[in-house]
Scaffold this active site. Structure first.
Site, PDB file in Angstrom:
ATOM      1  N   PHE A 116      10.947  34.047  12.260  1.00 13.83           N
ATOM      2  CA  PHE A 116       9.927  33.705  13.953  1.00 13.83           C
ATOM      3  C   PHE A 116      10.476  34.275  15.138  1.00 13.83           C
ATOM      4  O   PHE A 116       9.605  34.532  15.548  1.00 13.83           O
ATOM      5  CB  PHE A 116       9.515  32.162  14.429  1.00 13.83           C
ATOM      6  CG  PHE A 116      10.515  31.674  14.889  1.00 13.83           C
ATOM      7  CD1 PHE A 116      10.293  31.586  16.205  1.00 13.83           C
ATOM      8  CD2 PHE A 116      11.525  31.601  14.509  1.00 13.83           C
ATOM      9  CE1 PHE A 116      11.604  30.966  17.193  1.00 13.83           C
ATOM     10  CE2 PHE A 116      12.921  30.941  14.748  1.00 13.83           C
ATOM     11  CZ  PHE A 116      12.901  30.409  16.694  1.00 13.83           C
ATOM     12  N   LYS A 117      12.176  34.917  14.955  1.00 12.41           N
ATOM     13  CA  LYS A 117      12.131  35.320  15.915  1.00 12.41           C
ATOM     14  C   LYS A 117      11.692  36.626  16.256  1.00 12.41           C
ATOM     15  O   LYS A 117      11.147  37.785  17.057  1.00 12.41           O
ATOM     16  CB  LYS A 117      13.371  35.283  15.529  1.00 12.41           C
ATOM     17  CG  LYS A 117      14.344  34.934  15.655  1.00 12.41           C
ATOM     18  CD  LYS A 117      14.067  33.633  16.711  1.00 12.41           C
ATOM     19  CE  LYS A 117      14.976  31.783  16.457  1.00 12.41           C
ATOM     20  NZ  LYS A 117      16.296  31.716  16.596  1.00 12.41           N
ATOM     21  N   ASP A 118      10.661  37.500  15.447  1.00 11.91           N
ATOM     22  CA  ASP A 118      10.235  38.521  15.190  1.00 11.91           C
ATOM     23  C   ASP A 118       9.388  38.940  15.880  1.00 11.91           C
ATOM     24  O   ASP A 118       8.625  40.045  17.019  1.00 11.91           O
ATOM     25  CB  ASP A 118      10.181  38.829  13.707  1.00 11.91           C
ATOM     26  CG  ASP A 118      10.910  39.040  12.169  1.00 11.91           C
ATOM     27  OD1 ASP A 118      12.202  40.077  13.125  1.00 11.91           O
ATOM     28  OD2 ASP A 118      10.589  38.704  11.690  1.00 11.91           O
TER      29      ASP A 118
END
Length: 476
Positions: A116-118
């Site tokens: 999810f950091k993307d």
């Protein structure tokens, strides 16, 4: 829109200044002077934007509420460049998937590093490149990662003009896949530093360097950790996208359960709720490192020592000092910067804890701000992964399993959808998936054999001066 420090510093700054800065001069975190409010009319407009024009348009409209020092046409182009089906594998970007009885998964892991950091880091990379080019400057990014932030930052910044990345991580405490994603990168502007310690040691080094104002200024040090407001702001968008997909009218509410270690992901939900997004509950799901669960249950925020930080099968949450928590406490205390500073600077440094249990404001955490919490263990993760696969044919990663386990315990109203934020694809934690299911999870073809690639990493003790010396050598 101007931004203030959670610790009361007198400066008021514009977005692009704090984009490149990271921490405020007094060690606090930046927040907007006030949260822009989204009423029914605006929410209807955002709903239409997402359905008719897509996620990039939704992002542009929400970011525009906070950013007034980038021309609208430029900001729109940055969002359009960032959120594409080519980068995120689907035109929906964050598709919602029904799991069971009002429980949904919001897929946030379709980006380049499968985490999810993307969602935020891809935007941050494009914002950095845009602003540095506009100023004719360079930036040296110093970060800390417990697993996914590092690879997301490095994939977003690799080859970017005017940017170097120095990423610290706890030596030997990430999964083999996570390490390979980072350490196999050979780009000259990417530097991996494996610290002999835990994630909190890495985070402390980043903060110490950021608080050395002379060094920070000389070497143009910035951050990509969720202490950077721009990254947290980008995450606010997918709460709106999840809500829009789960509802048909603005009268409906939803709840979110968020696997959380550093409090950045769920803090974005807090911001969305403060803006007026109809969120009933924000449920914080922790693993055995339950400093956040302890606070929401008892009012006591107690930082653990490195020796008391458990190494778990959801390693990205092996954190005992939640950096972003300060933003919420600032709001909880009525935006009292001096009191926030006393808690996070004086009390934590002296006693390693603070206690709000007797403060009447503590009750507002649940009543006014919607926060609840729960905890998951290794046995819970295995059981949840197995059950979800056997009943629904869906394989979830270990952190998402923490979220699903806690969400089931807090989903009390059948009329209110409970959305669990998926955090990563299962392949990143294959060893535990094999333990739970007896077989390995699916591996995207582009990551075949990644663990066997040559690695480029520097191992060093948890020493601020050594890290600073390393940065100096590579910025000469």
């Amino acid at each position: 829109m101007l931004y203030i420090s959670t610790r009361g510093h007198a400066d008021r700054k514009h977005f692009c200044d704090i984009l490149l800065e990271g921490l405020a001069p007094d060690g606090g975190l930046y927040l907007p002077e006030q949260y822009p409010k989204v009423n029914g009319t605006v929410l209807t407009r955002l709903r239409k934007a997402y359905h008719e024009q897509g996620y990039a348009e939704l992002a542009f409209q929400i970011l525009s509420l906070y950013i007034d020092d980038i021309p609208a046409a430029d900001l729109k182009a940055i969002c359009a460049k960032t959120y594409t089906a080519e980068v995120f594998g689907t035109g929906e970007i964050v598709p919602l998937r029904h799991l069971e009885d009002g429980l949904w998964l919001e897929a946030l892991s379709n980006g380049p590093t499968l985490a999810f950091k993307d969602m935020a880091m891809q935007l941050l990379g494009n914002l950095f490149e845009y602003e540095l080019k506009r100023r004719g400057e360079q930036l040296n990014i110093l970060g800390a990662t417990s697993g996914d932030t590092g690879s997301a930052a490095e994939y977003a910044m690799r080859g970017k003009e005017g940017v170097r990345v120095f990423m610290t991580s706890p030596h030997g405490r990430m999964s083999a896949f996570q390490q390979a994603q980072m350490f196999s990168l050979q780009d000259e502007n990417i530097h991996n530093i494996a610290i002999e310690g835990v994630f909190d040691d890495c985070q402390d080094i980043v903060k110490a360097v950021s608080n050395d104002h002379a060094f920070k200024h000389k070497y143009k040090i910035g951050t990509v950790n969720s202490i950077n407001w721009a990254r947290l702001l980008a995450q606010v968008v997918y709460y709106f996208a999840g809500y829009i997909q789960a509802t048909e009218s603005n009268s409906q509410k939803v709840s979110f359960t968020v696997p959380s270690g550093n409090f950045g992901n769920v803090c974005a939900g807090h911001v969305a709720r403060m803006m007026g997004l109809p969120i009933a509950k924000l449920v914080v799901a922790t693993n055995e490192n339950d400093v956040l669960d302890e606070f929401f249950r008892t009012g006591v925020y107690r930082v653990r020592a490195a020796a008391d930080t458990h190494e778990t099968s959801s390693p990205s949450m092996d954190i005992s000092k939640a950096s972003n928590f300060e933003r919420f406490i600032f709001d909880l205390l009525g935006r009292n910067g001096q009191r926030t500073k006393a808690l996070f600077s004086a009390a934590l440094q002296t006693y390693g804890r603070f206690d709000l249990s007797a403060d009447p404001l503590f009750a507002d955490a649940a009543k006014k701000y919607g926060f609840e919490s729960g905890k998951s263990t290794h046995a819970d993760r295995l059981a949840t992964i197995k059950d979800t696969y056997e009943r629904h044919g869906v394989t979830i990663d270990t952190h998402t399993a923490d979220g699903v386990k806690v969400a089931r315990e807090h989903h009390s109203d059948a009329k209110v959808p409970m959305i669990v934020l998926e955090t990563a694809l299962p392949i990143k934690f294959a060893e535990t998936i094999v333990e739970a299911l007896g077989h390995a999870p699916e591996r995207p073809a582009k990551f075949a054999g990644i663990e066997n690639l040559p690695k480029r990493v520097q191992v060093m003790p948890a020493d601020v001066e050594l890290v600073k010396a390393y940065i100096e050598r590579h910025c000469a």
